[in-house]
Design a protein around this motif. Structure first.
Motif, short mmCIF file in Angstrom:
data_model
loop_
_atom_site.label_atom_id
_atom_site.label_comp_id
_atom_site.label_asym_id
_atom_site.label_seq_id
_atom_site.Cartn_x
_atom_site.Cartn_y
_atom_site.Cartn_z
N ALA A 34 -18.30 7.73 3.81
CA ALA A 34 -19.01 7.71 2.61
C ALA A 34 -18.39 8.85 1.68
O ALA A 34 -17.82 9.94 1.94
CB ALA A 34 -20.16 8.09 2.40
N ILE A 35 -17.85 8.59 0.34
CA ILE A 35 -17.13 9.36 -0.54
C ILE A 35 -18.29 10.58 -1.42
O ILE A 35 -17.92 11.56 -1.50
CB ILE A 35 -16.75 8.62 -1.31
N GLU A 36 -19.87 10.23 -0.43
CA GLU A 36 -20.39 11.30 -0.88
C GLU A 36 -20.34 12.38 0.20
O GLU A 36 -20.72 13.23 -0.13
CB GLU A 36 -21.80 10.92 -1.04
N SER A 37 -19.27 12.22 1.42
CA SER A 37 -18.97 13.49 2.23
C SER A 37 -20.28 14.28 2.38
O SER A 37 -19.92 14.93 2.53
CB SER A 37 -18.39 14.22 1.55
N ASP A 38 -21.10 13.28 2.85
CA ASP A 38 -22.28 13.79 3.57
C ASP A 38 -22.37 13.42 4.78
O ASP A 38 -23.45 13.74 5.29
CB ASP A 38 -23.54 12.99 1.97
N GLY A 39 -21.92 13.32 5.53
CA GLY A 39 -22.19 12.93 7.20
C GLY A 39 -21.93 11.41 6.85
O GLY A 39 -21.48 10.74 8.47
N ALA A 43 -2.56 14.02 3.92
CA ALA A 43 -3.10 13.66 2.16
C ALA A 43 -3.28 11.88 2.41
O ALA A 43 -3.58 11.62 1.27
CB ALA A 43 -1.19 14.20 1.66
N LEU A 44 -2.66 11.18 2.67
CA LEU A 44 -2.58 9.71 3.22
C LEU A 44 -3.94 9.17 3.14
O LEU A 44 -4.50 8.73 2.52
CB LEU A 44 -1.61 8.90 4.08
N VAL A 45 -4.62 9.88 4.24
CA VAL A 45 -6.08 9.84 4.75
C VAL A 45 -6.75 10.54 4.22
O VAL A 45 -7.83 9.26 3.48
CB VAL A 45 -6.01 9.56 6.24
N ARG A 46 -6.48 11.24 2.65
CA ARG A 46 -7.44 11.83 1.51
C ARG A 46 -7.23 11.04 1.16
O ARG A 46 -8.27 10.83 0.36
CB ARG A 46 -7.06 13.08 1.72
N GLY A 47 -6.19 10.77 0.59
CA GLY A 47 -6.41 9.34 -0.93
C GLY A 47 -6.98 8.77 0.00
O GLY A 47 -7.88 8.04 -0.76
N GLN A 48 -6.82 7.44 1.49
CA GLN A 48 -7.78 6.84 1.16
C GLN A 48 -9.42 6.99 1.07
O GLN A 48 -9.65 5.97 0.42
CB GLN A 48 -7.73 6.25 2.72
N HIS A 49 -9.65 8.26 1.41
CA HIS A 49 -10.76 8.57 1.30
C HIS A 49 -11.63 8.55 0.02
O HIS A 49 -12.79 8.55 -0.49
CB HIS A 49 -11.88 10.17 1.79
N GLN A 50 -10.89 8.89 -0.93
CA GLN A 50 -10.84 9.41 -2.64
C GLN A 50 -10.20 8.01 -3.72
O GLN A 50 -11.01 7.89 -4.55
CB GLN A 50 -10.15 10.03 -3.21
N GLY A 51 -10.45 6.62 -2.73
CA GLY A 51 -9.80 5.46 -3.40
C GLY A 51 -8.37 5.50 -3.48
O GLY A 51 -8.37 4.94 -4.50
N TYR A 52 -6.99 5.96 -3.46
CA TYR A 52 -6.07 6.35 -3.62
C TYR A 52 -5.57 5.60 -2.97
O TYR A 52 -5.15 6.19 -1.75
CB TYR A 52 -5.61 7.97 -3.82
N PRO A 53 -4.95 4.70 -3.70
CA PRO A 53 -3.73 3.61 -2.72
C PRO A 53 -2.29 4.07 -1.77
O PRO A 53 -0.99 3.99 -2.16
CB PRO A 53 -3.46 2.28 -3.84
N LYS A 54 -2.59 5.49 -0.93
CA LYS A 54 -1.23 6.25 -0.64
C LYS A 54 -0.53 5.01 0.02
O LYS A 54 -0.84 4.82 1.24
CB LYS A 54 -2.00 7.27 0.16
N LYS A 55 0.54 5.21 -0.05
CA LYS A 55 2.06 5.17 0.60
C LYS A 55 2.46 6.21 1.16
O LYS A 55 2.78 7.88 0.28
CB LYS A 55 2.56 3.58 -0.34
N LEU A 56 3.61 6.18 2.24
CA LEU A 56 4.59 7.37 2.26
C LEU A 56 5.75 7.17 1.78
O LEU A 56 6.05 6.35 1.41
CB LEU A 56 4.26 7.61 3.30
N ARG A 75 -15.72 -3.07 0.72
CA ARG A 75 -16.04 -3.50 -1.12
C ARG A 75 -16.55 -2.36 -2.03
O ARG A 75 -17.92 -2.53 -2.47
CB ARG A 75 -16.08 -4.29 -1.27
N GLU A 76 -15.94 -0.43 -2.00
CA GLU A 76 -16.49 -0.20 -3.42
C GLU A 76 -15.98 -0.22 -4.58
O GLU A 76 -14.91 0.50 -4.59
CB GLU A 76 -17.06 1.37 -2.52
N LEU A 77 -16.76 0.75 -5.08
CA LEU A 77 -16.31 1.60 -6.81
C LEU A 77 -17.34 2.74 -6.35
O LEU A 77 -17.58 2.47 -6.38
CB LEU A 77 -16.61 0.55 -7.78
N VAL A 78 -16.11 3.27 -6.82
CA VAL A 78 -15.97 4.57 -6.11
C VAL A 78 -15.29 5.92 -8.19
O VAL A 78 -14.72 5.78 -8.31
CB VAL A 78 -15.35 5.92 -4.75
N THR A 124 -18.81 9.68 -5.71
CA THR A 124 -19.61 8.72 -5.55
C THR A 124 -19.82 7.19 -5.84
O THR A 124 -18.54 6.79 -6.47
CB THR A 124 -21.03 9.29 -7.37
N THR A 125 -20.68 6.80 -5.19
CA THR A 125 -20.46 5.49 -4.72
C THR A 125 -20.88 4.96 -6.07
O THR A 125 -22.12 5.12 -6.10
CB THR A 125 -20.64 5.37 -3.68
#
Lengths: 263, 263, 263, 263
Positions: B192-197, C114-127, C202-205, C258-259
């Motif tokens: 979860a983007i809340e990064s709360d586990g 950094a790619l998967v950190r972007g995914q966590h935050q919703g950034y559409p990361k490519k290399l 499907r989330e909007l964050v 936040t979701t």
């Protein structure tokens, strides 16, 4: 101390040398596009003393190769970061002392051992990023070596696409083109450290491999495109007429060349 | 707007998607080392609900693969920067709902499209640098597929060597090992983007390819070594007994998997 | 077993996770080019429910960043292969529920964490491969942060140059542009493994960093060029009018988002 | 034709040369670890005619550098793929004709233009992957230049970690060590293409930069570790005693060296 090593860095044991001593053995796949450009463009890239080939003086071969190579210990073959590399290079023909030679004008490679090996042989190697389709015998993700099989190849350097080609195979033939078929005629130039325009080493050299073994030679149609770069002049050699495209597998060994002239 | 694209970034035309829509086709060569580790080390890496396989619960396969892959347009095959990639991965077996499954514990790959494709399928992909000897049919720079042929493979990540292996071929066989032979049982976890586990997505999924075509399966002896890294736990799975090494070529296609559980 | 790890692969000890748990700390240099494109081109890339910003709806920021980042253990800082990375990204503004948001349309990065950190935050990361001039305080090989200082930046992916920019500094200012200044509004989309057009997630964050610290903000003139690629649509956003170029240094930390919506 | 170009490939216009003509300008950051090894290990790596330094003959400097460099056109600075590179190198001192010299034993670099520039200057350059912490002035993701600031550096080649170091800063000082402080004494060796053990070029050269500008010199404690590789002998020079660690920024230009001996 007596230091050992074919190339630098030379050390007590010689293990550090960036390049093991010859002979070097090569096994690989090559994709060749032969075409004609304006002959004046080829002539303009020949140093003084070399002249255009008598026949077909605008003929050019752009060749991609996907190699395994190794020294006579063969140890590199099971540590393939030391044996696998790819390259792309431009070959033309020229005349010197009434004979016809092949000459490499530009070449890119993706490993350091291959770059300095090229320097040893007179190939003007830079680093680049090359990709080349591999024919397959299972699955749908690759062409078969058969009529209609399509192989692509691309060349980039510094994050810029320099060239791309597609070869559509037609039929099996006996030889993969004619431009890269003569002994090589290369210069080895090393600028003086005084950086005053003189060269500390100026050689005209020749060389050829031995024990060449060729298999699976296919000829077909080819498309080829060049792109601009501020550090390249490759696009000056743009194709006016495509001669043909070739795929083949080749194995070859290399031990030594011959110095023809020192000036 | 209605945006298109199998994966991100989704756009009007859908051309930007990091991953084209399935089906995906694969053709490649694989080098597999099967061995036994302490079964407790495998059990320790199975999430709750999954249990060790009934038979040979310490069996592990470490597999290198050198692939071409493409979408159903096949356009990637002639722009091979988009189709060629290498990977190395660790597979074990486990039991869930009284059936035996294969499960990938660790995997490294060298292209972004392959990384996110792995995520889609539940493979826990990281980037790494893989090398794998290719058998050849010409020249001295590579093994033939024959008794005594030697193939090496290495895996590095972050500039650290993680594993290396050498397989010495013995004889042609019918199947390349047994550990990677069941339907895959993977988790797809998205925090979860809340990064709360909490996880925003927790799935247990399965999948298998179709139209698999296998050729040139060889079995032989294998050596395998693991090395330490501060970001890996691969060396916990160190071999206690080598089962065997395998080379084979494989073609396969993949369209879809099945969600088994969402929690 | 209870497995640990913020991201995959989850293990007994959790050391293997491709991404350490937040908070994450960042220190870096950024080069921003703000410009106006056809507002319809921006609108066409907003998913249903999001609308163009009320003011200046064609405003775009193309941003290069050269980062060090680390987790709260700070251990990555002395093993900089794990902390240094570069990225380039395109930000626009949009309206949702009567508020104005920043949104990243495209982003390229050069490390997997950094790619998967972007995914966590919703950034559409490519290399991709990014380069960005660094200002210097000694020698001739770099600009000073002063009137007339010139900084360049380039973006490539798959061996193709996608964008290049040059900023010529003018004067020190207080803020590095306005397009990337709102809370981010991103989608996190994960396709169902059934590959049937549905998304499993499907989330909007939204999210924002904290403890931002900005230094050395300079504004100047900018040139920007886009190039074509078969896998990108970046050049659709070509500049009609350059607003300005900015250099700045920034430090920031990030813990959670936040979701806003799950559909 | 009269071909132009400082290095190969030489062409009509000279734009293709892998290396632009000098002068070359450099601006960068360096991390230096000075230590003592067994003096016999240093002596063993000096070619005939060179002798150990009279004082502290086991002193070694292992240096990482993160550079921008450019030619006198300065055009590379705004296309930073052509100006930025990193390197790591080992310097010792030696005696020749009653003077003390610095000498580079091993060096790795990550760009081709830097590799061949090193060859021109007598540096035995290979390709490698280097990382080095950058000090920052904003945020938490990096050390400040202050007491207690910690900077790490790593060196890998061929996917193997070769060396890693951490420097913990203590206080500002005036000079970053003494080992790399003399004029360089290098060999330029080019094997004959006959590959018969002879060198076509054997030179002893010296050189030094000009217009050196040094800033932000800090001294501190250092840790250093070497790792094994089948193609390196670096670990023979393992530290017996750490002298100290240094950070500094440096700008310098280079135009030419001097040939001392040709044999």
């Amino acid at each position: 101390m007596m230091l050992k090593g074919f190339l630098y860095p030379r050390t007590t044991r010689g293990r550090s040398s960036l390049l093991p001593a010859p002979p070097w053995h090569y096994s690989g796949e090559m994709l060749t596009i032969e075409y004609r450009t304006d002959p004046a463009k080829v002539a303009a890239l020949l140093p003084e003393g070399l002249n255009p080939a008598d026949e077909d003086p605008g003929a050019v071969a752009l060749i991609w190769a996907d190699w395994q190579s190794c020294s006579d210990t063969f140890e590199e073959l099971v540590d393939p970061v030391r044996s696998q590399y790819k390259e792309a290079f431009v070959v033309v023909r020229c005349k010197w002392r009434d004979e016809t030679w092949s000459r490499c004008l530009y070449i890119w490679v993706d490993k350091d051992f291959a770059l300095v090996r090229g320097q040893h042989q007179g190939y003007p190697k830079k680093l680049g990023e090359m990709w080349m389709t591999r024919p397959v015998i299972v699955g749908r993700a690759g062409p078969r070596l058969e009529d209609g099989g399509r192989l692509g190849a691309t060349l980039s350097a510094g994050g810029r696409r320099l060239a791309e080609a597609v070869v559509t195979l037609g039929k099996e033939v006996s030889t993969p083109g004619f431009v890269n078929g003569h002994p090589m005629l290369h210069n080895r130039w090393v600028p003086a450290i005084e950086s005053d325009g003189r060269d500390a080493l100026r050689e005209l050299v020749t060389m050829a491999g031995y024990d060449a073994e060729v298999r699976d030679v296919w000829r077909g149609e080819a498309d080829l495109a060049f792109f601009e770069s501020p550090t390249e002049e490759l696009s000056d050699l743009r194709p006016e007429e495509i001669i043909g495209g070739y795929f083949h597998r080749v194995g070859v060994s290399w031990r030594a060349g011959t110095t023809l002239e020192r000036t």
